[in-house]
Design an enzyme around this catalytic site. Structure first.
Site, PDB file in Angstrom:
ATOM      1  N   HIS A 179     -56.690  19.837  21.759  1.00  0.00           N
ATOM      2  CA  HIS A 179     -57.641  18.938  21.095  1.00  0.00           C
ATOM      3  C   HIS A 179     -57.530  17.500  21.593  1.00  0.00           C
ATOM      4  O   HIS A 179     -58.370  16.668  21.256  1.00  0.00           O
ATOM      5  CB  HIS A 179     -57.425  18.965  19.586  1.00  0.00           C
ATOM      6  CG  HIS A 179     -56.151  18.300  19.169  1.00  0.00           C
ATOM      7  ND1 HIS A 179     -54.913  18.858  19.390  1.00  0.00           N
ATOM      8  CD2 HIS A 179     -55.920  17.114  18.547  1.00  0.00           C
ATOM      9  CE1 HIS A 179     -53.983  18.052  18.931  1.00  0.00           C
ATOM     10  NE2 HIS A 179     -54.563  16.987  18.416  1.00  0.00           N
TER      11      HIS A 179
ATOM     12  N   CYS B 209     -23.715  21.405  15.966  1.00  0.00           N
ATOM     13  CA  CYS B 209     -22.508  21.952  16.587  1.00  0.00           C
ATOM     14  C   CYS B 209     -22.259  21.108  17.825  1.00  0.00           C
ATOM     15  O   CYS B 209     -22.693  19.965  17.896  1.00  0.00           O
ATOM     16  CB  CYS B 209     -22.678  23.440  16.892  1.00  0.00           C
ATOM     17  SG  CYS B 209     -24.041  23.801  18.012  1.00  0.00           S
TER      18      CYS B 209
END
Length: 900
Positions: free
Chosen positions: A60, A198
């Site tokens: 778009h 992590c």
């Protein structure tokens, strides 16, 4: 700056941007420009020259970079983002250089009107804070395509160099800006329960995945990739993941309402096993930095004790030992404090697990920690107990068995029948149960008692009931399960070497299913039994767990050596330090497991190396952390046998021999995994083989499905079906596979250039980040001259020439004609396979099996492997086959019962 000529991209009514009905554009939040209301479908470039900077995934909007460096955005229609690109047909790609009159895209205005979607198309120009847009010679009205609309000039406001410096250093760091962007792209703090990290991944527990802008996140400079794990969004960043997570939290704190909830929204359709894994990982992953940090401290303690700089401290029931510790003096007091710092977190890990689980399940944090402290209570620790992990009280014995000449088996069996209460300090699942029980009890009480009663009695009831049930019922149950595990592995361990080899082989499979704790229990039980029998606490199985880590690291090195994908190689190299620290999850989930063969190569190498270590007699001695730091513990005697008297009497290796053979075993694991990976590795399964596998699955599905019908198909029909599917396999020729291979060679070059470009962008970002950080500190300390010098240094950092050359190489490394030819070929094959497979299924009255995405992924396997295309979500046909097989078996059993 010279004037920029703006031309009508389409026959349209054109007005000032302020006339747009969307306030985001009319208030110039995204920049100044024009409002275009198209009268025709076909859009052309509205400038003399531009580079296509970005095409939004939903098609778009399209971004342009003009030759003077100015960025422009053409946003076709309002709210067209929800149409998923349906009304648009593009004639350009990202990176293309286009000129005035070149076709850009077509839009279906009839469809927009039918869907009641506004066709208003803003054309806006992105400006810096010190720039303003001046539109000249513009009159609102109707313009024909290609007609000159106006001229645009960008005027730079005069900025005092010091103001520019202040603007840079006070605008926030690179990490702060990235954190802000990511926070918005995941849907802001209202769309996630928690953010954590992590070693390499920034992780969000997402509430509504539809609000996450994955494609924009991938475009952020430091983001390497994005993956979903259930509701968990994993943004792969690298070593800076922790800093970005901290920046996200800091950014939200500035908004004054940052409160993350731990209640995880796991999809109801998710299997019980996956829910367990997601829950366990959600609780344990945030604790990884703690385990690594304390592991390093333990390694330092191990080195100091190994070199006799620091004494060994053992807490046992021996009054002499307790007296020695109570009467420590001088430097020994500080050594004892260091020992406590290194050992306490692992000894009382249940307390931090209780906090993490409380956060995960959204249980009251203070109550959760209180329960953790009680279940891990130092009062229950007594004097350390037999195994130096707490007291041990027998509730009752089911029976007592004595097996002559086999004290170990006697111990294992009697341990099974000995129902005991122990502290829960290292019993992670007992802690998690306690928090879940506390949460359920809390919710139950809230519905049944008044606010005043809740204030007075809720804590009392929860603490008393949960503590007593966890310690009095759950720990005996868990101790029984531990004893059962121990007995099982006792029998496996009777086969020389095989027990440890098997353990080393399955250890990383356990990591995948978040079963590290149950597997760790095996090691703990064997060690405790060794202690209980007075054999010094030498761990037979712990070398296997360590070896399995190094095997996975070896497989990762093998991938680095053999892969042709520069991005994959670069990512893998970045993960080596994480592996050295003993953390395998990032590259296990990110590389070894998805590629399958490296993971299997590592399992095989670990099993061989584990067997070798066991046959030599390598044993675990002292825990000194994870990864490379773990090696220190193998060069020592055990805590329960500090002088080695027990070990030597029972044939244990000396510390030096034990440590060296451990290192050799790890090298065997690394070397074996490298070799196995090199010889077995495949970048991807080619289109022909993927399609062949799919057709085989289709045959199985039709076969099982027919057995569910009242009139199953005959053997002759199955033979004809097999022939028809075999004929379909010939649709992809050797010549066509060769064409794909030729394109792959070009793509390999392009990926190499892209990887280099990404590396440059990261270097530039880090250099600028470092200067901004220093500049912020200098300004806060009123060191203006230092800040000015840093600002001058900042302005000199420029990778644009290098990056421009790489961008040109990226563009020219792949022939557009070859891509177009392969795309046409794949499209044709896609239609052929889709239609023929659909016809075959319909012939057997099967209308509920959609394999279009499976076909797409199979044919595009090469392009997906190199991240040229995104894989589509497939139908799990193997799962469907298993389900059908189960239904057939149930049906057959029912028929047998009816006949009898």
């Amino acid at each position: 700056m010279e004037n920029i000529k703006i031309y009508a991209p389409v026959d349209a009514d054109i007005d000032f941007i302020e006339k747009c009905s969307d306030l985001v554009f009319s208030e110039k939040n995204l920049g100044d420009g024009f409002l275009i209301i198209p009268k025709k479908n076909n859009f052309q470039l509205p400038f003399d020259f531009a580079k296509i900077k970005m095409i939004f995934p939903t098609k778009h909007a399209i971004g342009f970079e003009l030759n003077n460096g100015l960025n422009a955005l053409l946003h076709c229609g309002l709210e067209t983002v929800h149409l998923n690109g349906e009304p648009f047909t593009y004639f350009v790609e990202e990176g293309d250089e286009v000129r005035r009159g070149d076709k850009i895209f077509d839009v279906n205005l009839t469809l927009l009107k039918k869907l009641k979607v506004s066709a208003e198309t803003p054309l806006i120009f992105e400006l810096n804070q010190n720039e303003q847009c001046v539109i000249k010679n513009f009159k609102p009205g109707f313009y024909k395509q290609g007609e000159l609309i106006a001229e645009l000039s960008i005027q730079k406001n005069e900025v005092n160099p010091q103001d520019e410096m202040l603007q840079l250093f006070e605008s926030g760091s690179q990490f702060e800006n990235l954190a802000k962007n990511i926070d918005n792209l995941v849907g802001t703090k209202t769309n996630y329960n928690d953010v954590y990290n992590c070693m390499t991944r920034l992780r969000f527990d997402i509430i509504n995945p539809n609000l996450v802008n994955i494609d924009q996140i991938k475009k952020e400079k430091l983001v390497k990739n994005v993956r979903w794990n259930g509701q968990e969004l994993q943004i792969i960043i690298g070593a800076e993941a922790a800093k970005i997570k901290d920046a996200v939290i800091d950014y939200n704190k500035k908004l004054n309402d940052f409160e993350l909830r731990g209640n995880k929204n796991i999809n109801k359709d998710t299997t019980l096993g996956k829910k367990f894994v997601a829950t366990f990982m959600g609780i344990m992953v945030p604790l990884i930095p703690i385990f690594i940090g304390t592991g390093i401290i333990q390694a330092i303690i191990g080195i100091l004790q190994l070199t006799d700089v620091m004494p060994t401290f053992v807490i046992t029931s021996n009054p002499e030992t307790i007296s020695q510790i109570a009467n420590l003096k001088g430097i020994d007091i500080w050594w004892f404090l260091l020992n406590a710092v290194g050992k306490s977190s692992s000894l009382f890990v249940g307390i931090i697990v209780a906090y993490s689980a409380s956060k995960y399940f959204d249980f009251n944090r203070m109550l959760g920690v209180t329960l953790g402290v009680i279940i891990c209570s130092p009062l229950l620790f007594v004097n350390g107990g037999l195994f130096t992990i707490g007291g041990d009280w027998t509730l009752f014995r089911i029976t007592t068995i004595n097996i002559p000449d086999n004290p170990k088996l006697t111990y294992f069996i009697n341990n099974l029948f000995n129902i005991r209460i122990t502290p829960g300090n290292i019993k992670i699942f007992v802690i998690i149960f306690a928090i879940l029980f506390g949460l359920k009890l809390d919710n139950w009480l809230k519905k049944r008692i008044t606010s005043i009663m809740e204030l007075m009695f809720k804590g009392f009831v929860i603490i008393l009931l949960v503590s007593m049930v966890s310690l009095g019922i759950m720990t005996p149950i868990w101790n029984f399960l531990e004893a059962l595990f121990g007995l099982l592995f006792y029998f496996i361990g009777l086969i020389p070497g095989i027990g440890v080899g098997f353990y080393a082989g399955i250890a990383q499979i356990g990591v995948i299913f978040a079963m590290q704790a149950p597997l760790g229990i095996i090691t703990s039980i064997q060690t405790m039994v060794d202690l209980g029998l007075g054999l010094g606490g030498y761990s037979v199985y712990s070398p296997g767990a360590s070896i399995s880590v190094w095997a996975q690291v070896g497989a990762l090195i093998g991938v680095i050596i053999v892969t042709k994908n520069a991005n994959l190689r670069r990512t893998a190299i970045g993960m080596i330090p994480i592996g050295i620290l003993g953390v395998t999850e990032p590259f296990l989930y990110g590389i070894n497991l998805p590629k399958k063969r490296p993971f299997l190569a590592a399992i095989s190498a670990a099993a061989i190396a584990g067997t070798f270590a066991s046959l030599i007699g390598v044993t675990g001695r002292v825990g000194t952390g994870m990864g490379i730091f773990e090696a220190v513990g193998f060069f020592q005697w055990t805590v329960a046998d500090p002088n080695g008297a027990i070990g030597l009497a029972n044939g244990q290796l000396t510390p030096i021999a034990n440590g060296l053979w451990y290192v050799v075993s790890c090298l065997i694991a690394i070397g074996g995994a490298i070799l196995f990976t090199i010889f077995s590795y495949k970048e991807y399964v080619n289109a022909k083989n993927k399609i062949n596998m799919l057709l085989k699955q289709v045959f199985t599905f039709i076969s099982w499905n027919s057995k569910m019908n009242s009139t199953p198909i005959t053997k002759e029909q199955l033979r004809l079906l097999k022939e028809e599917l075999n004929q379909l396999k010939k649709e992809i020729t050797k010549e066509e596979l060769l064409e794909i291979k030729i394109l792959e060679k070009q793509i390999i070059k392009q990926v190499k250039f892209k990887s280099k470009l990404l590396s440059n962008q990261e270097k530039e970002a880090k250099e600028k980040e470092k200067i901004i950080s220093k500049g912020q500190k200098d300004l806060s300390r009123n060191k203006v001259k230092n800040a000015e010098q840093l600002f001058d240094k900042y302005k000199k950092i420029d990778y644009s020439a290098l990056n421009l050359a790489l961008e040109k190489n990226i563009k020219h490394s792949v022939s557009q004609d070859d891509i177009a030819r392969i795309e046409t070929l794949i499209l044709e094959k896609n239609q052929v396979f889709s239609q023929k497979i659909q016809n075959i299924l319909q012939n057997y009255k099967i209308n509920n099996l959609d394999l279009d995405n499976n076909i797409y992924n199979s044919l595009n396997s090469m392009l997906i492997s190199y991240d040229f295309l995104q894989a589509k979500e497939e139908t799990d046909i193997n799962k469907e086959n298993k389900h059908l097989k189960k239904e057939v078996q149930i049906k057959n059993k029912a028929m047998k019962l009816m006949n009898t």
